[in-house]
Design a protein around this motif. Sequence first.
Motif, short mmCIF file in Angstrom:
data_model
loop_
_atom_site.label_atom_id
_atom_site.label_comp_id
_atom_site.label_asym_id
_atom_site.label_seq_id
_atom_site.Cartn_x
_atom_site.Cartn_y
_atom_site.Cartn_z
N VAL A 33 -17.84 78.97 -9.46
CA VAL A 33 -16.76 78.72 -8.20
C VAL A 33 -16.46 79.89 -7.62
N TRP A 34 -16.08 80.84 -8.21
CA TRP A 34 -15.54 82.25 -7.69
C TRP A 34 -16.69 82.74 -6.91
N LEU A 36 -19.60 81.36 -5.67
CA LEU A 36 -19.81 80.61 -4.51
C LEU A 36 -18.92 81.02 -3.15
N TYR A 37 -17.38 81.14 -3.54
CA TYR A 37 -16.40 81.38 -2.59
C TYR A 37 -16.76 82.73 -2.18
N ALA A 38 -17.13 83.79 -3.13
CA ALA A 38 -17.02 85.44 -2.75
C ALA A 38 -18.24 85.66 -1.86
N ASN A 39 -19.21 84.95 -2.41
CA ASN A 39 -20.58 84.91 -1.75
C ASN A 39 -20.70 84.50 -0.28
N LYS A 40 -19.81 83.22 0.06
CA LYS A 40 -19.75 82.72 1.34
C LYS A 40 -18.87 83.55 2.36
N THR A 41 -17.86 84.16 1.89
CA THR A 41 -17.14 85.24 2.41
C THR A 41 -17.45 86.48 2.68
N VAL A 51 -17.64 89.69 -9.67
CA VAL A 51 -17.07 88.39 -10.29
C VAL A 51 -17.34 88.28 -11.74
#
Length: 105
Positions: A33-34, A36-41, A51
């Motif tokens: 989850v972390w 995917l969030y960091a990669n998206k931003t 991460v």
Amino acid sequence: MSLATIGDIGSSIPIENKDKYVHFTFYFIFVIVWFLYANKTNIAKKVKWIVLFSAIGYGVLMEICQGLFTSNRTPDVLDVIANSLGAITGLLFITMILKKHKTTP
């Protein structure tokens, strides 16, 4: 939740060291989850390493805090290992999924 005592939940399940599976699963999902969030931003080019090491560091810190700040929990090296293996496996899993997804037409 890392410092809370859940009680007898799952105490009737006859699996040795079942808490290690919980640690593994939590950190597996946590890293996915972390990431995917960091990669998206687009936080950083080396986001997967940030991460991973942050999750492992957090797991170590929580075990230390259990020993220092709670009276009913004790730090456990095997919990740190389960946390770390879950984090590493989660990162490998999401990396393989994303790599496969990018190469699929």
